[in-house]
Design a protein around this motif. Structure first.
Motif, PDB file in Angstrom:
ATOM      1  N   GLN A   1     -25.033 -31.523  44.430  1.00  0.00           N
ATOM      2  CA  GLN A   1     -24.556 -31.181  43.091  1.00  0.00           C
ATOM      3  C   GLN A   1     -25.686 -30.666  42.206  1.00  0.00           C
ATOM      4  O   GLN A   1     -25.520 -29.695  41.462  1.00  0.00           O
ATOM      5  N   VAL A   2     -26.846 -31.302  42.291  1.00  0.00           N
ATOM      6  CA  VAL A   2     -27.983 -30.859  41.488  1.00  0.00           C
ATOM      7  C   VAL A   2     -28.421 -29.462  41.916  1.00  0.00           C
ATOM      8  O   VAL A   2     -28.652 -28.582  41.071  1.00  0.00           O
ATOM      9  N   LEU A   3     -28.527 -29.245  43.220  1.00  0.00           N
ATOM     10  CA  LEU A   3     -28.982 -27.942  43.717  1.00  0.00           C
ATOM     11  C   LEU A   3     -28.033 -26.815  43.294  1.00  0.00           C
ATOM     12  O   LEU A   3     -28.473 -25.743  42.878  1.00  0.00           O
ATOM     13  N   ILE A   4     -26.731 -27.058  43.406  1.00  0.00           N
ATOM     14  CA  ILE A   4     -25.748 -26.046  43.025  1.00  0.00           C
ATOM     15  C   ILE A   4     -25.689 -25.900  41.504  1.00  0.00           C
ATOM     16  O   ILE A   4     -25.615 -24.789  40.968  1.00  0.00           O
ATOM     17  N   GLY A   5     -25.738 -27.036  40.794  1.00  0.00           N
ATOM     18  CA  GLY A   5     -25.651 -26.998  39.335  1.00  0.00           C
ATOM     19  C   GLY A   5     -26.809 -26.264  38.695  1.00  0.00           C
ATOM     20  O   GLY A   5     -26.622 -25.519  37.724  1.00  0.00           O
ATOM     21  N   VAL A   6     -28.018 -26.445  39.215  1.00  0.00           N
ATOM     22  CA  VAL A   6     -29.187 -25.738  38.677  1.00  0.00           C
ATOM     23  C   VAL A   6     -29.002 -24.236  38.831  1.00  0.00           C
ATOM     24  O   VAL A   6     -29.267 -23.454  37.902  1.00  0.00           O
ATOM     25  N   HIS A   7     -28.524 -23.804  39.990  1.00  0.00           N
ATOM     26  CA  HIS A   7     -28.310 -22.369  40.227  1.00  0.00           C
ATOM     27  C   HIS A   7     -27.257 -21.809  39.277  1.00  0.00           C
ATOM     28  O   HIS A   7     -27.444 -20.745  38.685  1.00  0.00           O
ATOM     29  N   MET A   8     -26.158 -22.541  39.086  1.00  0.00           N
ATOM     30  CA  MET A   8     -25.094 -22.070  38.199  1.00  0.00           C
ATOM     31  C   MET A   8     -25.576 -22.000  36.760  1.00  0.00           C
ATOM     32  O   MET A   8     -25.290 -21.051  36.029  1.00  0.00           O
ATOM     33  N   GLY A   9     -26.302 -23.032  36.336  1.00  0.00           N
ATOM     34  CA  GLY A   9     -26.801 -23.035  34.970  1.00  0.00           C
ATOM     35  C   GLY A   9     -27.758 -21.894  34.692  1.00  0.00           C
ATOM     36  O   GLY A   9     -27.740 -21.296  33.608  1.00  0.00           O
ATOM     37  N   ALA A  10     -28.597 -21.572  35.687  1.00  0.00           N
ATOM     38  CA  ALA A  10     -29.583 -20.509  35.512  1.00  0.00           C
ATOM     39  C   ALA A  10     -28.951 -19.129  35.406  1.00  0.00           C
ATOM     40  O   ALA A  10     -29.591 -18.178  34.940  1.00  0.00           O
ATOM     41  N   MET A  11     -27.695 -19.004  35.817  1.00  0.00           N
ATOM     42  CA  MET A  11     -27.011 -17.715  35.736  1.00  0.00           C
ATOM     43  C   MET A  11     -26.584 -17.370  34.314  1.00  0.00           C
ATOM     44  O   MET A  11     -26.259 -16.219  34.025  1.00  0.00           O
ATOM     45  N   PHE A  12     -26.570 -18.363  33.416  1.00  0.00           N
ATOM     46  CA  PHE A  12     -26.258 -18.083  32.019  1.00  0.00           C
ATOM     47  C   PHE A  12     -27.501 -17.525  31.334  1.00  0.00           C
ATOM     48  O   PHE A  12     -28.531 -18.199  31.251  1.00  0.00           O
ATOM     49  N   ARG A  13     -27.419 -16.297  30.866  1.00  0.00           N
ATOM     50  CA  ARG A  13     -28.547 -15.652  30.199  1.00  0.00           C
ATOM     51  C   ARG A  13     -28.156 -15.272  28.776  1.00  0.00           C
ATOM     52  O   ARG A  13     -27.016 -14.871  28.514  1.00  0.00           O
ATOM     53  N   ARG A  14     -29.120 -15.405  27.861  1.00  0.00           N
ATOM     54  CA  ARG A  14     -28.842 -15.096  26.463  1.00  0.00           C
ATOM     55  C   ARG A  14     -28.405 -13.649  26.284  1.00  0.00           C
ATOM     56  O   ARG A  14     -27.462 -13.363  25.527  1.00  0.00           O
ATOM     57  N   ASP A  15     -29.070 -12.725  26.976  1.00  0.00           N
ATOM     58  CA  ASP A  15     -28.744 -11.309  26.779  1.00  0.00           C
ATOM     59  C   ASP A  15     -27.318 -10.997  27.222  1.00  0.00           C
ATOM     60  O   ASP A  15     -26.605 -10.232  26.564  1.00  0.00           O
ATOM     61  N   SER A  16     -26.863 -11.631  28.321  1.00  0.00           N
ATOM     62  CA  SER A  16     -25.490 -11.399  28.790  1.00  0.00           C
ATOM     63  C   SER A  16     -24.470 -11.959  27.808  1.00  0.00           C
ATOM     64  O   SER A  16     -23.451 -11.319  27.519  1.00  0.00           O
ATOM     65  N   LEU A  17     -24.744 -13.155  27.273  1.00  0.00           N
ATOM     66  CA  LEU A  17     -23.819 -13.751  26.320  1.00  0.00           C
ATOM     67  C   LEU A  17     -23.754 -12.957  25.021  1.00  0.00           C
ATOM     68  O   LEU A  17     -22.679 -12.792  24.437  1.00  0.00           O
ATOM     69  N   LEU A  18     -24.910 -12.458  24.579  1.00  0.00           N
ATOM     70  CA  LEU A  18     -24.921 -11.640  23.366  1.00  0.00           C
ATOM     71  C   LEU A  18     -24.146 -10.346  23.576  1.00  0.00           C
ATOM     72  O   LEU A  18     -23.459  -9.862  22.678  1.00  0.00           O
ATOM     73  N   MET A  19     -24.234  -9.807  24.795  1.00  0.00           N
ATOM     74  CA  MET A  19     -23.550  -8.550  25.093  1.00  0.00           C
ATOM     75  C   MET A  19     -22.030  -8.701  25.024  1.00  0.00           C
ATOM     76  O   MET A  19     -21.319  -7.785  24.627  1.00  0.00           O
ATOM     77  N   VAL A  20     -21.537  -9.891  25.388  1.00  0.00           N
ATOM     78  CA  VAL A  20     -20.081 -10.089  25.448  1.00  0.00           C
ATOM     79  C   VAL A  20     -19.584 -11.042  24.358  1.00  0.00           C
ATOM     80  O   VAL A  20     -18.452 -11.536  24.443  1.00  0.00           O
ATOM     81  N   ARG A  21     -20.411 -11.301  23.329  1.00  0.00           N
ATOM     82  CA  ARG A  21     -20.060 -12.317  22.336  1.00  0.00           C
ATOM     83  C   ARG A  21     -18.733 -12.033  21.636  1.00  0.00           C
ATOM     84  O   ARG A  21     -17.981 -12.957  21.328  1.00  0.00           O
ATOM     85  N   ARG A  22     -18.419 -10.757  21.389  1.00  0.00           N
ATOM     86  CA  ARG A  22     -17.157 -10.444  20.717  1.00  0.00           C
ATOM     87  C   ARG A  22     -15.958 -10.642  21.645  1.00  0.00           C
ATOM     88  O   ARG A  22     -14.829 -10.770  21.181  1.00  0.00           O
ATOM     89  N   THR A  23     -16.232 -10.651  22.933  1.00  0.00           N
ATOM     90  CA  THR A  23     -15.160 -10.787  23.913  1.00  0.00           C
ATOM     91  C   THR A  23     -14.936 -12.235  24.329  1.00  0.00           C
ATOM     92  O   THR A  23     -13.911 -12.557  24.930  1.00  0.00           O
ATOM     93  N   LEU A  24     -15.880 -13.120  24.011  1.00  0.00           N
ATOM     94  CA  LEU A  24     -15.821 -14.504  24.489  1.00  0.00           C
ATOM     95  C   LEU A  24     -14.506 -15.222  24.167  1.00  0.00           C
ATOM     96  O   LEU A  24     -13.937 -15.878  25.045  1.00  0.00           O
ATOM     97  N   PRO A  25     -13.978 -15.150  22.928  1.00  0.00           N
ATOM     98  CA  PRO A  25     -12.708 -15.847  22.659  1.00  0.00           C
ATOM     99  C   PRO A  25     -11.577 -15.386  23.570  1.00  0.00           C
ATOM    100  O   PRO A  25     -10.765 -16.201  24.031  1.00  0.00           O
ATOM    101  N   ASN A  26     -11.524 -14.090  23.837  1.00  0.00           N
ATOM    102  CA  ASN A  26     -10.477 -13.571  24.722  1.00  0.00           C
ATOM    103  C   ASN A  26     -10.702 -13.991  26.171  1.00  0.00           C
ATOM    104  O   ASN A  26      -9.741 -14.260  26.902  1.00  0.00           O
ATOM    105  N   LEU A  27     -11.961 -14.052  26.591  1.00  0.00           N
ATOM    106  CA  LEU A  27     -12.258 -14.513  27.946  1.00  0.00           C
ATOM    107  C   LEU A  27     -11.849 -15.975  28.114  1.00  0.00           C
ATOM    108  O   LEU A  27     -11.289 -16.359  29.147  1.00  0.00           O
ATOM    109  N   LEU A  28     -12.110 -16.784  27.089  1.00  0.00           N
ATOM    110  CA  LEU A  28     -11.721 -18.193  27.142  1.00  0.00           C
ATOM    111  C   LEU A  28     -10.205 -18.352  27.189  1.00  0.00           C
ATOM    112  O   LEU A  28      -9.676 -19.173  27.954  1.00  0.00           O
ATOM    113  N   LEU A  29      -9.503 -17.563  26.386  1.00  0.00           N
ATOM    114  CA  LEU A  29      -8.044 -17.608  26.409  1.00  0.00           C
ATOM    115  C   LEU A  29      -7.522 -17.222  27.785  1.00  0.00           C
ATOM    116  O   LEU A  29      -6.575 -17.840  28.306  1.00  0.00           O
TER     117      LEU A  29
END
Length: 352
Positions: free
Chosen positions: A236-264
């Motif tokens: 779980q730790v090995l997989i979780g670290v890899h998944m967490g590292a895939m979240f990048r600030r630049d990617s989230l900023l790029m899609v920030r206006r789309t996030l509510p729709n993605l969550l829905l």
């Protein structure tokens, strides 16, 4: 402005373990994975890119696959084969609904249909993003959508299922010295064989091959005890670290206006899959929590580990997800190309 200096590997894993222990003490299901994801994702977003061990996720998947395979007994395999019609029905319905949900996502988020389609189909973030690059969609949106769905399911769904009175978290099996020796040989053999087949180009080798090896060992009677909780915690730790590292600030900023729709979109698809699971549970006599995990649009590893943690029917959950992944990853490229030829999905201009 926050520093964006990389977080060294030597810090990432100890911090993930500490975070996992905190979640474990609180009583969160899948604590080591959830804790690792939140810790590393936070570091990656607010501090800087996290350096991770490139073989970590592969080793984690190898451990998970082998351990899950050990839950397969002859009676479990027979039960799984009896449910194959239900499995295929669930796969088809969930695929059609995800495709329909993508049309709503495209309209609400003002995305091209190609990007919305690949963001909605339950598949791996890497696999769907690669298809997006191939077919002219926006890979950043696809990756964030796929990651959000998996992380939300891992974080929320097991805890929600604990509300059901039929779910009882089982205590861990105490492994003897002889069993540890057999397990050590099994894991080494499984990882070596998988590494060779992956090098030969086999798709999804790092979970499917260890799963098959674990199944053969269990059915043959060479090892019949439940795998120790320590092994799955490490995975779980090995997989979780890899998944967490895939979240990048630049990617989230790029899609920030789309996030509510993605969550829905995630909630709509998850809700529909849960309804499908509940309906199949009524038809098969399987418990509702088991079928909700079996039909949930998550990954094989995380949904199967959730079933193990909650004491549910692991073989059924694994079987549903293996078939779904195989079908989805096999037909999606061809269906995508076919829909583009029909004009339903259009290529995005390279200068978007």
């Amino acid at each position: 402005m926050m520093s964006q200096s990389p977080v060294p590997l030597i810090l990432a894993y100890p911090l993930a373990i500490v975070s996992g222990y905190v979640f474990y003490r609180v009583g969160v299901p899948l604590p080591w994975m959830v804790g690792s994801i939140f810790c590393i994702a936070g570091l990656s977003i607010f501090v800087g890119p996290v350096r991770v061990w490139s073989w970590g996720r592969r080793l984690g998947l190898g451990i998970v696959g082998t351990c899950l395979g050990l839950y397969f007994t002859p009676s479990a395999l027979e039960r799984l084969l009896d449910n194959m019609g239900w499995i295929l029905l669930a796969v088809v319905i969930s695929y059609l609904f995800a495709a329909a949900a993508s049309l709503l996502l495209a309209k609400m988020a003002k995305l091209d249909r190609s990007t919305a389609f690949l963001s909605s189909i339950p598949g791996g973030a890497a696999e769907m993003s690669m298809l997006g690059q191939r077919f002219g969609a926006i890979p950043e949106v696809i990756a964030v959508s796929q990651l959000l769905r998996i992380v939300l399911l891992v974080s929320v769904l097991p805890s929600l299922l604990l509300v059901d009175g039929s779910v009882v978290v089982k205590s861990a099996h105490i492994v003897t010295g002889k069993e540890w020796f057999v397990l050590g040989l099994l894991l080494c053999s499984s990882i070596l064989v998988t590494a060779w087949l992956a090098r030969m180009g086999m798709m999804n080798a790092w979970l499917l091959v260890p799963l098959a090896i674990g199944m053969v060992v269990s059915v043959s009677g060479l090892y019949t005890s439940p795998p120790p909780g320590f092994l799955t915690a490490v995975a779980q730790v090995l997989i979780g670290v890899h998944m967490g590292a895939m979240f990048r600030r630049d990617s989230l900023l790029m899609v920030r206006r789309t996030l509510p729709n993605l969550l829905l979109n995630v909630f709509l698809i998850t809700g529909m899959c849960a309804l499908i699971g509940a309906a199949i549970a009524l038809g098969t006599g399987t418990t509702v929590p088991t079928m909700i995990l079996a039909t949930a649009p998550g990954g094989i590893a995380d949904m199967s580990l959730s079933a193990k943690t909650l004491g549910l029917d692991v073989p059924t959950v694994v079987g549903f997800h293996v078939v779904r992944v195989f079908v989805f990853l096999s037909i999606t490229p061809y269906l995508f190309f076919f829909l583009q030829r029909l004009g339903v999905l259009k290529l995005v201009p390279s200068g978007r």
